[in-house]
Design a protein around this motif. Structure first.
Motif, PDB file in Angstrom:
ATOM      1  N   TRP A  75      -0.881 -16.256  -0.510  1.00  0.00           N
ATOM      2  CA  TRP A  75       0.369 -16.993  -0.694  1.00  0.00           C
ATOM      3  C   TRP A  75       1.340 -16.305  -1.652  1.00  0.00           C
ATOM      4  O   TRP A  75       2.549 -16.425  -1.489  1.00  0.00           O
ATOM      5  N   ARG A  76       0.832 -15.616  -2.662  1.00  0.00           N
ATOM      6  CA  ARG A  76       1.698 -15.032  -3.686  1.00  0.00           C
ATOM      7  C   ARG A  76       1.788 -13.516  -3.516  1.00  0.00           C
ATOM      8  O   ARG A  76       0.770 -12.826  -3.440  1.00  0.00           O
ATOM      9  N   MET A  77       3.010 -12.997  -3.486  1.00  0.00           N
ATOM     10  CA  MET A  77       3.193 -11.564  -3.341  1.00  0.00           C
ATOM     11  C   MET A  77       2.581 -10.796  -4.507  1.00  0.00           C
ATOM     12  O   MET A  77       2.055  -9.697  -4.331  1.00  0.00           O
ATOM     13  N   ARG A  78       2.626 -11.374  -5.682  1.00  0.00           N
ATOM     14  CA  ARG A  78       2.137 -10.648  -6.857  1.00  0.00           C
ATOM     15  C   ARG A  78       0.628 -10.413  -6.813  1.00  0.00           C
ATOM     16  O   ARG A  78       0.105  -9.581  -7.555  1.00  0.00           O
ATOM     17  N   ASN A  79      -0.070 -11.133  -5.950  1.00  0.00           N
ATOM     18  CA  ASN A  79      -1.511 -10.938  -5.839  1.00  0.00           C
ATOM     19  C   ASN A  79      -1.885  -9.821  -4.872  1.00  0.00           C
ATOM     20  O   ASN A  79      -3.067  -9.488  -4.734  1.00  0.00           O
ATOM     21  N   GLY A  80      -0.879  -9.250  -4.205  1.00  0.00           N
ATOM     22  CA  GLY A  80      -1.145  -8.124  -3.322  1.00  0.00           C
ATOM     23  C   GLY A  80      -1.066  -6.804  -4.067  1.00  0.00           C
ATOM     24  O   GLY A  80      -0.738  -6.751  -5.254  1.00  0.00           O
ATOM     25  N   LYS A  81      -1.373  -5.738  -3.362  1.00  0.00           N
ATOM     26  CA  LYS A  81      -1.302  -4.397  -3.931  1.00  0.00           C
ATOM     27  C   LYS A  81      -0.047  -3.700  -3.431  1.00  0.00           C
ATOM     28  O   LYS A  81       0.224  -3.664  -2.228  1.00  0.00           O
ATOM     29  N   ARG A  82       0.740  -3.172  -4.351  1.00  0.00           N
ATOM     30  CA  ARG A  82       1.951  -2.448  -3.969  1.00  0.00           C
ATOM     31  C   ARG A  82       1.538  -1.198  -3.195  1.00  0.00           C
ATOM     32  O   ARG A  82       0.806  -0.346  -3.704  1.00  0.00           O
ATOM     33  N   THR A  83       1.984  -1.103  -1.960  1.00  0.00           N
ATOM     34  CA  THR A  83       1.503  -0.061  -1.051  1.00  0.00           C
ATOM     35  C   THR A  83       2.682   0.526  -0.282  1.00  0.00           C
ATOM     36  O   THR A  83       3.591  -0.189   0.122  1.00  0.00           O
ATOM     37  N   SER A  84       2.646   1.829  -0.057  1.00  0.00           N
ATOM     38  CA  SER A  84       3.712   2.469   0.702  1.00  0.00           C
ATOM     39  C   SER A  84       3.434   2.362   2.194  1.00  0.00           C
ATOM     40  O   SER A  84       2.276   2.272   2.632  1.00  0.00           O
ATOM     41  N   ALA A  85       4.500   2.408   2.979  1.00  0.00           N
ATOM     42  CA  ALA A  85       4.344   2.425   4.431  1.00  0.00           C
ATOM     43  C   ALA A  85       3.575   3.669   4.860  1.00  0.00           C
ATOM     44  O   ALA A  85       2.783   3.617   5.813  1.00  0.00           O
ATOM     45  N   ASP A  86       3.772   4.781   4.153  1.00  0.00           N
ATOM     46  CA  ASP A  86       3.032   6.008   4.480  1.00  0.00           C
ATOM     47  C   ASP A  86       1.533   5.779   4.414  1.00  0.00           C
ATOM     48  O   ASP A  86       0.778   6.247   5.267  1.00  0.00           O
ATOM     49  N   ASP A  87       1.076   5.039   3.383  1.00  0.00           N
ATOM     50  CA  ASP A  87      -0.358   4.795   3.232  1.00  0.00           C
ATOM     51  C   ASP A  87      -0.907   3.934   4.365  1.00  0.00           C
ATOM     52  O   ASP A  87      -2.016   4.171   4.867  1.00  0.00           O
ATOM     53  N   VAL A  88      -0.149   2.926   4.756  1.00  0.00           N
ATOM     54  CA  VAL A  88      -0.599   2.060   5.851  1.00  0.00           C
ATOM     55  C   VAL A  88      -0.665   2.839   7.159  1.00  0.00           C
ATOM     56  O   VAL A  88      -1.653   2.746   7.910  1.00  0.00           O
ATOM     57  N   ILE A  89       0.367   3.619   7.429  1.00  0.00           N
ATOM     58  CA  ILE A  89       0.403   4.400   8.673  1.00  0.00           C
ATOM     59  C   ILE A  89      -0.733   5.420   8.701  1.00  0.00           C
ATOM     60  O   ILE A  89      -1.382   5.632   9.734  1.00  0.00           O
ATOM     61  N   ALA A  90      -0.994   6.045   7.575  1.00  0.00           N
ATOM     62  CA  ALA A  90      -2.082   7.021   7.513  1.00  0.00           C
ATOM     63  C   ALA A  90      -3.423   6.374   7.808  1.00  0.00           C
ATOM     64  O   ALA A  90      -4.282   6.962   8.485  1.00  0.00           O
ATOM     65  N   GLU A  91      -3.626   5.155   7.311  1.00  0.00           N
ATOM     66  CA  GLU A  91      -4.879   4.448   7.578  1.00  0.00           C
ATOM     67  C   GLU A  91      -4.973   4.072   9.060  1.00  0.00           C
ATOM     68  O   GLU A  91      -6.022   4.246   9.690  1.00  0.00           O
ATOM     69  N   ALA A  92      -3.894   3.533   9.614  1.00  0.00           N
ATOM     70  CA  ALA A  92      -3.906   3.134  11.025  1.00  0.00           C
ATOM     71  C   ALA A  92      -4.118   4.330  11.949  1.00  0.00           C
ATOM     72  O   ALA A  92      -4.774   4.208  13.001  1.00  0.00           O
ATOM     73  N   ALA A  93      -3.586   5.481  11.560  1.00  0.00           N
ATOM     74  CA  ALA A  93      -3.691   6.676  12.402  1.00  0.00           C
ATOM     75  C   ALA A  93      -5.140   7.088  12.643  1.00  0.00           C
ATOM     76  O   ALA A  93      -5.455   7.710  13.667  1.00  0.00           O
ATOM     77  N   LYS A  94      -6.039   6.722  11.736  1.00  0.00           N
ATOM     78  CA  LYS A  94      -7.457   7.080  11.890  1.00  0.00           C
ATOM     79  C   LYS A  94      -8.085   6.429  13.117  1.00  0.00           C
ATOM     80  O   LYS A  94      -9.091   6.906  13.641  1.00  0.00           O
ATOM     81  N   TYR A  95      -7.491   5.318  13.568  1.00  0.00           N
ATOM     82  CA  TYR A  95      -8.119   4.517  14.615  1.00  0.00           C
ATOM     83  C   TYR A  95      -7.336   4.518  15.921  1.00  0.00           C
ATOM     84  O   TYR A  95      -7.670   3.758  16.831  1.00  0.00           O
ATOM     85  N   VAL A  96      -6.306   5.349  16.037  1.00  0.00           N
ATOM     86  CA  VAL A  96      -5.414   5.279  17.191  1.00  0.00           C
ATOM     87  C   VAL A  96      -6.165   5.482  18.502  1.00  0.00           C
ATOM     88  O   VAL A  96      -5.972   4.728  19.467  1.00  0.00           O
ATOM     89  N   ARG A  97      -7.036   6.490  18.574  1.00  0.00           N
ATOM     90  CA  ARG A  97      -7.734   6.760  19.835  1.00  0.00           C
ATOM     91  C   ARG A  97      -8.635   5.585  20.213  1.00  0.00           C
ATOM     92  O   ARG A  97      -8.677   5.159  21.372  1.00  0.00           O
ATOM     93  N   PHE A  98      -9.319   5.024  19.241  1.00  0.00           N
ATOM     94  CA  PHE A  98     -10.198   3.888  19.488  1.00  0.00           C
ATOM     95  C   PHE A  98      -9.404   2.662  19.929  1.00  0.00           C
ATOM     96  O   PHE A  98      -9.763   1.962  20.881  1.00  0.00           O
ATOM     97  N   ILE A  99      -8.286   2.400  19.226  1.00  0.00           N
ATOM     98  CA  ILE A  99      -7.449   1.248  19.551  1.00  0.00           C
ATOM     99  C   ILE A  99      -6.837   1.391  20.938  1.00  0.00           C
ATOM    100  O   ILE A  99      -6.838   0.456  21.749  1.00  0.00           O
ATOM    101  N   SER A 100      -6.316   2.566  21.240  1.00  0.00           N
ATOM    102  CA  SER A 100      -5.660   2.790  22.530  1.00  0.00           C
ATOM    103  C   SER A 100      -6.643   2.641  23.680  1.00  0.00           C
ATOM    104  O   SER A 100      -6.299   2.113  24.746  1.00  0.00           O
TER     105      SER A 100
END
Length: 276
Positions: A75-100
């Motif tokens: 519910w509260r933004m302050r309880n999340g971790k400040r993260t860059s879009a680059d970091d999220v995309i890099a993590e998602a990229a690891k699974y692209v072949r499996f997801i596709s």
């Protein structure tokens, strides 16, 4: 200050070299800085966050306080971790072949992702255009006015929670008014956006026949709802409420039995909807 070469010929400092600027994605162009957001977590899921196996990014922060929320820790933004879009995309990229291979994609969820519309738009744009993934936005629609047309163009599917048709029940469930969600749903219909509606069946709260009929008739009249998920209420998140020292007011509320769920699905089907 410029120096002089001879009596009247100024010598000025050399100009700084011009650096090439890479083309900006919509979010970066809007903010003039790399996009960051408050992220609760990310995970791989199947069957509940859109078609196929999905890389799901859960953002922190939500304007609603739903009585049956199974993630009140978002519910509260302050309880999340400040993260860059680059970091999220890099993590998602690891699974692209499996997801596709599974016919899946990427979903931005929450919390409420439209509480961070720039960051959400950045993630959807890059998941779609850089990673080539089917994209989904999981939202209550309460902040739908924050979703730009550009963000929605980068969204292949909207998972829209319509928690009640009766305005008083909706406010009791969420603490907020219903109308913004209905307005957003109509806007999505005007855009021809593919929508899956979610409706949580809570005995004694959202199961009134008139309430169910109202949601079903509204969804059936939109013309762009390809699926309705009738979700039986559960108490799997109660431990999180207790850990946060928050009262879980639905402690004594039972889950609906299979017959009740099936009957509600039939109401949606009677309005021409694919209810599961």
């Amino acid at each position: 200050m410029a120096t002089l070469l001879g009596p009247d010929i100024p010598v000025r400092p050399a100009a700084a070299p011009v650096r090439a600027v890479p083309p900006a994605t919509p979010a970066a162009a809007a903010t003039h800085r790399p996009s960051e957001g408050s992220v609760h977590s990310w995970d791989l899921s199947t069957g509940v966050d859109g078609p196929g196996t999905r890389f799901v990014t859960f953002l922190s922060g939500c304007p609603l306080t739903c009585l049956y929320c199974h993630n009140p820790d978002t519910w509260r933004m302050r309880n999340g971790k400040r993260t860059s879009a680059d970091d999220v995309i890099a993590e998602a990229a690891k699974y692209v072949r499996f997801i596709s291979a599974s016919g899946g994609g990427a979903t931005v969820s929450g919390g409420e992702p439209l509480l961070q519309p720039v960051f959400t738009g950045e993630l959807l744009h890059r998941m779609k255009h850089e990673l080539g993934l089917h994209t989904a936005l999981d939202t209550s629609g309460f902040l739908g006015v924050r979703a730009t047309d550009a963000l929605l163009r980068d969204t292949d599917l909207v998972l829209l929670d319509i928690k009640s048709w009766d305005p008083e029940t909706y406010r009791k469930v969420t603490g907020r008014p219903l109308q913004p969600t209905l307005d957003f749903a109509r806007r999505l219909a005007d855009l021809g956006q593919d929508v899956h509606v979610r409706f949580v069946l809570v005995p004694g709260l959202t199961d009134d026949p008139a309430n169910v009929e109202g949601v079903a008739a509204f969804a059936g009249g939109l013309g762009n709802v390809s699926r309705v998920d009738v979700l039986p209420f559960h108490k799997l998140g109660e431990a999180k409420w207790q850990a946060l020292e928050m009262p879980f007011t639905l402690h004594d509320t039972p889950s609906p039995d299979p017959g009740q769920v099936a009957a509600v699905r039939e109401v949606f089907r009677s309005h021409g909807l694919n209810a599961v």
